[in-house]
Design an enzyme around this catalytic site. Structure first.
Site, PDB file in Angstrom:
ATOM      1  N   TRP A 111     -50.523 -32.788   5.295  1.00  0.00           N
ATOM      2  CA  TRP A 111     -50.465 -31.258   5.462  1.00  0.00           C
ATOM      3  C   TRP A 111     -49.359 -30.696   6.359  1.00  0.00           C
ATOM      4  O   TRP A 111     -48.959 -29.505   6.064  1.00  0.00           O
ATOM      5  CB  TRP A 111     -51.831 -30.548   5.413  1.00  0.00           C
ATOM      6  N   TRP A 165     -45.529 -32.328   4.398  1.00  0.00           N
ATOM      7  CA  TRP A 165     -45.090 -32.021   3.124  1.00  0.00           C
ATOM      8  C   TRP A 165     -44.529 -30.679   2.894  1.00  0.00           C
ATOM      9  O   TRP A 165     -43.521 -30.568   2.012  1.00  0.00           O
ATOM     10  CB  TRP A 165     -46.012 -32.410   2.060  1.00  0.00           C
ATOM     11  N   VAL A 179     -43.908 -23.709   5.596  1.00  0.00           N
ATOM     12  CA  VAL A 179     -45.398 -23.252   5.607  1.00  0.00           C
ATOM     13  C   VAL A 179     -45.892 -23.588   6.987  1.00  0.00           C
ATOM     14  O   VAL A 179     -46.807 -23.003   7.914  1.00  0.00           O
ATOM     15  CB  VAL A 179     -46.123 -23.644   4.571  1.00  0.00           C
ATOM     16  N   TYR A 181     -51.725 -20.664  14.602  1.00  0.00           N
ATOM     17  CA  TYR A 181     -52.206 -21.534  15.441  1.00  0.00           C
ATOM     18  C   TYR A 181     -52.262 -21.255  17.026  1.00  0.00           C
ATOM     19  O   TYR A 181     -53.195 -21.308  17.474  1.00  0.00           O
ATOM     20  CB  TYR A 181     -52.062 -23.081  14.782  1.00  0.00           C
ATOM     21  N   HIS A 216     -54.169 -20.265  -1.869  1.00  0.00           N
ATOM     22  CA  HIS A 216     -54.356 -21.375  -3.170  1.00  0.00           C
ATOM     23  C   HIS A 216     -55.258 -20.757  -4.110  1.00  0.00           C
ATOM     24  O   HIS A 216     -54.952 -20.409  -5.417  1.00  0.00           O
ATOM     25  CB  HIS A 216     -54.948 -22.574  -2.707  1.00  0.00           C
TER      26      HIS A 216
END
Length: 502
Positions: free
Chosen positions: A392, A395, A399, A408, A433
């Site tokens: 995550w 890829w 983002v 974060y 999502h």
């Protein structure tokens, strides 16, 4: 006379003896020394030749060595070594096995594709794809929504301009930005839910654009706020030359290589950021020196080719498989459901891989080359992921950078633990999502949300118990199996909601 005659022959005889061969012997002292030297040399040469012969007889020649090696090979043919497929062997050249896997994959998929054509015929219809975007060509709700997004972009720019000159306080500016960003998410969702003419495909496109604008304007607000904080800090230390930089003139006569705040608050700067293939704002982006036309044409050809391939695979391969999966789900036939799921996993995963290449490599490189955007790291080696978190994080680099920079790290600075901050990042990703799936389909089932939240225990399990190739295999299995499950869930619910009665 006699003496002269006697001396003459003796002199000639001596000359002949000195210049002649070694058959004659010299008289007196000279002759003795010569014989001794010759004898000594002969003795030494004989000794050396004997020693050399002894050494030659003692050390084996090459022929002898070759004979001994042949004899040893005949006597022993084993040595200490590992099998090639063992990890201890250190062997790493599996190119032939990789080629074999590719050939088998191509042959198996070719068989499935041929079987699909024999069973269903040619289902590819480009006109049908166009109609999905333009169901009502006289209203075009999805493109109209995209055009209206410029209102929110301009609102963010003018709020920042008021904040830069101090006519608006930081607290009131934060309130205005919050209202603007909230409207960016709520307005298109309300429009999609209320307008019946908009199609799910057009709604996904419009909501995707608004989501990107939301993330970009959030970064735009944060970076300009940081610039104001730096300017105020420099003003306190009386460095006014740095806190009040010259602004680029409108006629272009005072062109500067580097833009400083508030000289970045222009329409051109903001719209460059809106169209740039990044979600994180900077005052000075890295720029390439020129546009490579061949590179641009190659990426354009890839975009067109893979788009047609995606549409063809979805229509020809994926849609019939999904349609045939409805009856097992209605009858709750678990064996048939698993068989349908595994059958759907292959085309779904292939389409996902093609989409990844089309979007993150071809399309984003095309836009970056066209805009001379220098940072082309849109992805890393996610295919080598040994943990779920590594996948995550690698890829989708745009983002990931946004989450790390604006979500974060600010949480960590406020004292939030790493585990809570990572969970919050997954929650945010799960929200978007679900937002991009449930709103266009006009139904809320939370399958995408739960699928993303399931990544948290999966990441803990893989990171705790699996390592190396086992962890990489677990990541691939989650990608291949997880997505078809979510697709079947949504398609089944959409089918039951809209088509079961008819």
């Amino acid at each position: 006379m006699g003496d002269k005659n006697d001396k003459g022959p003796i002199t000639r005889k001596r000359r002949t003896t000195i210049s002649g061969a070694g058959g004659a012997t010299l008289k007196q002292a000279n002759g003795t020394r010569t014989d001794a030297c010759d004898a000594t040399e002969a003795h030494h040469s004989n000794g050396k030749s004997k020693e050399l012969k002894a050494q030659e007889s003692a050390t084996p020649t090459r022929k002898d060595k070759g004979k001994h090696e042949i004899i040893n090979e005949r006597l022993s043919c084993h040595k200490l070594q590992e099998s090639l497929l063992s990890s201890a062997s250190g062997y790493s050249n599996y190119r032939g096995i990789l080629n074999w896997c590719v050939v088998m994959l191509v042959l198996s998929n070719a068989r499935l594709f041929l079987e699909n054509i024999i069973k269903y015929g040619i289902l590819v219809d480009p006109i049908q794809v166009v109609s999905l975007f333009l169901k009502d060509p006289y209203s075009w709700p999805a493109p109209c929504l995209v055009i209206v997004s410029n209102v929110f972009i301009m609102a963010a720019l003018y709020i920042e301009r008021r904040l830069s000159v101090g006519t608006v306080s930081e607290r009131f500016g934060l309130l205005l930005h919050t209202a603007n960003l909230s409207t960016i998410l709520c307005f298109p969702a309300g429009t999609v839910l209320s307008v019946n003419s908009i199609t799910p495909v057009g709604a996904v496109f419009a909501l995707g654009v608004y989501t990107i604008i939301f993330l970009k304007l959030y970064s735009y607000r944060d970076v300009n706020k940081w610039c104001r904080e730096i300017r105020h800090a420099k003003a306190r230390t009386l460095s006014r030359s740095h806190s009040c930089p010259t602004v680029q003139r409108s006629n272009g006569s005072a062109m500067q290589a580097q833009v400083s705040y508030p000289g970045n608050l222009t329409h051109r700067d903001l719209y460059y950021f809106v169209f740039a293939p990044t979600l994180c704002y900077e005052l000075n982006f890295p720029r390439s020196s020129r546009i490579r036309k061949r590179f641009l044409l190659r990426r354009l050809f890839e975009m067109l080719f893979f788009m047609q391939l995606l549409v063809g695979l979805i229509q020809q391969w994926m849609v019939p498989t999904i349609q045939n999966s409805m009856k097992p789900f209605q009858d709750m036939d678990f064996s048939r459901m698993i068989e349908r799921l595994l059958k759907l996993a292959v085309p779904n995963h292939l389409i996902w891989l093609i989409f990844f290449y089309w979007f993150f490599h071809s399309s984003m490189n095309f836009v970056a080359e066209l805009m001379q955007f220098g940072d082309r790291e849109f992805y890393r080696d996610w295919w080598n992921s040994e943990t779920v978190t590594y996948f995550w994080a690698n890829w989708n680099i745009p983002v990931h950078k946004w989450c790390l920079r604006h979500f974060y790290k600010p949480m960590l600075k406020r004292g939030v633990s790493k585990w809570a901050a990572q969970t919050a990042v997954f929650l945010l990703s799960a929200f978007f999502h679900e937002y991009l799936v449930s709103v266009p389909l006009k139904m809320f089932r939370l399958w995408a949300f739960m699928g993303m939240m399931a990544q948290i225990p999966l990441a803990w399990f893989v990171g705790r118990f699996l390592r190396g190739n086992y962890g990489n295999a677990a990541v691939w299995i989650s990608l291949i199996i997880g997505q078809p499950i979510a697709v079947l869930m949504y398609v089944h619910d959409y089918y039951v909601l809209h088509f079961q009665k008819s």
